[in-house]
Design an enzyme around this catalytic site. Structure first.
Site, PDB file in Angstrom:
ATOM      1  CG  ASP A   1      -2.161   0.864   0.994  1.00 27.27           C
ATOM      2  OD1 ASP A   1      -3.198   0.625   1.634  1.00 27.27           O
ATOM      3  OD2 ASP A   1      -2.082   1.787   0.163  1.00 27.27           O
TER       4      ASP A   1
HETATM    5  C1  GLC Z   1      -4.312   4.346  -0.089  1.00 27.96           C
HETATM    6  C2  GLC Z   1      -5.211   3.188   0.252  1.00 27.96           C
HETATM    7  C3  GLC Z   1      -5.315   2.154  -0.832  1.00 27.96           C
HETATM    8  C4  GLC Z   1      -5.198   2.833  -2.194  1.00 27.96           C
HETATM    9  C5  GLC Z   1      -3.774   3.351  -2.295  1.00 27.96           C
HETATM   10  C6  GLC Z   1      -3.534   4.088  -3.613  1.00 27.96           C
HETATM   11  O1  GLC Z   1      -3.553   4.712   1.032  1.00 27.96           O
HETATM   12  O2  GLC Z   1      -4.930   2.516   1.472  1.00 27.96           O
HETATM   13  O3  GLC Z   1      -6.564   1.484  -0.665  1.00 27.96           O
HETATM   14  O4  GLC Z   1      -5.463   1.917  -3.235  1.00 27.96           O
HETATM   15  O5  GLC Z   1      -3.432   4.202  -1.198  1.00 27.96           O
HETATM   16  O6  GLC Z   1      -4.290   5.255  -3.681  1.00 27.96           O
END
Ligand code: GLC
Length: 717
Positions: free
Chosen positions: A270
């Site tokens: 993430d």
């Molecule tokens: C965010 C979220 C994730 C998302 C990623 C990209 O922090 O936790 O669900 O897909 O970053 O935006």
């Protein structure tokens, strides 16, 4: 092309890559509109494997760079024409529940209990996203959650593993179609592996305490389903399990996800999650340590924190990361790109789509997702010539009901609930929901009914938006209290993305609709249901607590040593849940009324018992029930089948949803609902992931929600 053929081709490409290229391939960088030349230079020099079309860590809450198809194509041409092996980039974006036309948030869609409609919606989401050059989405979010204080509950399927499994499949198939190599297909990303929805206290990014038994039976089922549906990628969560952050959790990422569940796509971290192990978790000494831990645990691609690109070379030199580990990550990424046909069509074609068709489907989905909680004296549906009083903070809203994680909404398609209601009935009186309410409300004294459009904005749910009091805000309750004093029917339309505590506020309303955050056509759906142009057919995919103090409160609880009733009855004082509060929710999982009534009869099974061997060979219990519409209006019944394993070698839930169907019934009409229950429905997972089905007796309940009393017994000999 079959997986093994794709893998073979990937191996051939891998063999031509040098270390620098491999380290680039496991790196994702982020995109901002105004630095195209810089990104092209990065492509030429570090050869990233992917670009995320976001420019901040809170893509769900903050405006992101708009997607410009021509810029994506320019970057892709740089990658395939100006790098050594011309490996195409994969462009990812959070297309969570819509693109230009936005469908209800996933948790609202879950209330439809209509997987065919959900898949149709995501088929359209795919059409719109791929038109803009997006070939990878960070969805479905399938984090099961039992705590409405957690803002991200809105992104997922609710509290039930079975419903979550069905949604996971519907969304993966909607994005990937049945052929991932189709130029129009988009790679899905099952997230966040695993257990992020168990954040303690509903506080986002908090610790999660998950036993292996809970993991296997509650949090993994949706991921098993997503993998079985062919999900090409998985995103790891921010949370920690057993004291180890997921980003460094080899047991979960490799032993469980890749080996036990057989996931052969690639895992992306993430946003900034690897670096955060150093910055926050106190688990990595520095970014280099974090990079080592992550890639050795099974994180194949590093999302934007540059831990891999800055440190893998040194880690490989010192031997704390093996070439083989890096090759494994690169191979997984290349295999997915080949499965997607990115080498054949790196610049996917641009097929126009039918916006009106998408809008019609978005309205249908939103209508199907509205849950009728209460309808005293059948005040609903309203008459189109009734005199209607209107108020509420979301009456004139044209943004919030679209929901969080809607990055590319075309707001030209969005109208307000007021505009939608006016299309049905012009005989309305509007009062402001602020100022001197007692005074304002007097203007409604001659109305036939009062409709209050209540709810929450999307700036109080979604990522990093946890609430300690998920309930109807005080100022909205004051409005309802003043309306109640007029002695007119008060209809509350609850536009909350998350489940909320209702409690004693229930009595302020004669009718209650839980409308969720319904997307681009939320308003039209509210108007259609209010005036009966559509029948309410939604059912709650979560529990609506009576008080915050009950949380976590969920339907599929296990019995306790002496508290044996879960939330099904609270009569026996010896086993009372609380001294100061009922143990029952305001509204239970699966609950939803219709504008008509249904009667269930003749619940039966074609066999009282089956042998274990027969069951293992695929023999099924055929359970049927007859449902009759005994009211005056068309309605849609949602018979749900719940199972209870009466005696087992692990504590089993009092009720577990295992099947449901939707029956459209005209007044007086009867239909038989038929369910097949077998090996897959009657067992459970042990801590080590072994699935077992034990001989013994099972209660089968069938009805309109999880508290159904209609029961029969079946047994496995
Ligand atoms: C965010 C979220 C994730 C998302 C990623 C990209 O922090 O936790 O669900 O897909 O970053 O935006």
């Amino acid at each position: 092309m079959e997986y093994c053929e794709c893998k073979k081709k990937a191996e051939e490409i891998l063999a031509k890559m040098d270390r620098k290229e491999k380290i680039g391939q496991v790196t994702q960088i982020f995109y901002t509109e105004d630095n195209l030349e810089e990104i092209k230079e990065a492509i030429r020099t570090i050869h990233p494997g992917s670009i995320i079309l976001c420019n901040s860590m809170f893509a769900g809450n903050e405006a992101q760079a708009t997607v410009k198809r021509d810029k994506i194509d320019e970057l892709q041409k740089t990658a395939i024409n100006e790098t050594k092996n011309g490996i195409p980039l994969i462009f990812g974006r959070d297309v969570i529940h819509g693109h230009k036309v936005v469908f209800p948030i996933p948790l609202t869609m879950a209330a439809s209990f209509d997987m065919e409609c959900i898949r149709d919606c995501y088929d359209m989401v795919r059409e719109e996203a791929v038109y803009d050059g997006i070939k990878w989405t960070f969805a479905p979010m399938i984090d099961l959650c039992r705590d409405p204080r957690w803002g991200r509950i809105i992104e997922g399927p609710g509290e039930d593993p079975y419903l979550g499994s069905l949604m996971a499949k519907a969304i993966v198939k909607g994005f990937q179609t049945d052929d991932l190599s189709d130029e129009e297909a988009i790679a899905a990303c099952a997230k966040h592996f695993v257990g992020y929805g168990a954040s303690e206290g509903g506080r986002d990014y908090n610790h999660t305490e998950i036993s292996d038994y809970l993991l296997q039976n509650t949090f993994l089922p949706a991921f098993r389903s997503a993998i079985k549906a062919g999900a090409a990628t998985v995103m790891s969560g921010f949370n920690d399990v057993n004291g180890i952050p997921i980003s460094a959790n080899k047991y979960l990422l490799t032993d469980v996800l890749k080996n036990q569940l057989g996931f052969n796509g690639f895992v992306i971290s993430d946003w900034d999650a690897i670096r955060q192990m150093m910055a926050f978790s106190g688990f990595a000494a520095d970014k280099k340590d974090a990079a080592r831990l992550a890639i050795n645990a099974g994180i194949d691609m590093d999302m934007v924190d540059n831990c891999y690109i800055e440190n893998l070379d040194a880690l490989l030199d010192e031997g704390t990361v093996s070439e083989q580990q890096l090759d494994e990550a690169v191979l997984r990424i290349l295999t997915v790109k080949i499965q997607m046909g990115l080498f054949e069509h790196p610049i996917c074609k641009r097929n126009p789509y039918n916006v009106q068709k998408h809008l019609a489907k978005a309205q249908q989905m939103a209508e199907k997702s509205i849950v009728l909680l209460k309808n005293e004296n059948n005040v609903l549906p309203l008459g189109k010539s009734d005199s209607i009083g209107l108020s509420g903070p979301f009456l004139e809203d044209k943004t919030e009901l679209v929901g969080s994680w809607a990055l590319d909404t075309d707001y030209n398609h969005v109208i307000s609930p007021l505009e939608a209601i006016k299309q049905k009935n012009e005989n309305i009186t509007i009062i402001t929901h602020t100022g001197n309410l007692a005074h304002n409300i007097m203007q409604l004294r001659d109305c036939d009914a009062i409709v209050l459009i209540l709810g929450e904005g999307r700036d109080v749910n979604g990522e990093a938006h946890s609430l300690s009091q998920p309930s109807i805000p005080e100022n909205q309750l004051l409005l309802a209290k003043e309306a109640k004093k007029l002695g007119k029917p008060v209809i509350g339309v609850l536009c909350f993305g998350r489940p909320i505590v209702i409690g004693e506020n229930d009595k302020l309303f004669d009718a209650l609709l839980f409308a969720g955050h319904g997307g681009s056509c939320a308003a039209q759906a509210i108007g259609a249901i209010l005036f009966g142009d559509a029948e309410p057919e939604g059912r709650l995919p979560f529990t609506l607590p009576y008080s915050v103090g009950q949380i976590p409160i969920y339907y599929n609880a296990q019995p306790g040593a002496r508290q044996i009733n879960g939330y099904y009855n609270d009569e026996n004082p010896a086993h009372r849940n609380y001294l100061d509060c009922t143990g029952e929710p305001s509204y239970p999982f699966g609950f939803g009324l219709s504008y008509t009534e249904f009667e269930y009869a003749d619940l039966k099974t074609d066999a009282e018992s089956l042998g274990s061997q027969e069951l293992n060979k695929g023999k099924l219990f055929k359970i049927s029930v007859t449902v009759q519409n005994t009211g005056e209006r068309r309605g849609v019944a949602v018979p749900q089948l719940y199972v209870r394993d009466i005696l087992a070698s692990r504590m089993r839930p009092l009720r577990a949803l295992r099947a449901f169907s939707k029956l459209e019934l005209m007044p007086g009409e009867s239909k038989k609902a038929e369910f097949s229950i077998g090996y897959e429905d009657l067992g459970f997972f042990l801590e080590n992931g072994t699935y077992i089905v034990e001989p013994g007796e099972f209660y089968i309940y069938v009805g309109e929600n999880c508290t159904a009393k209609n029961q029969i017994k079946i047994s496995i000999t």
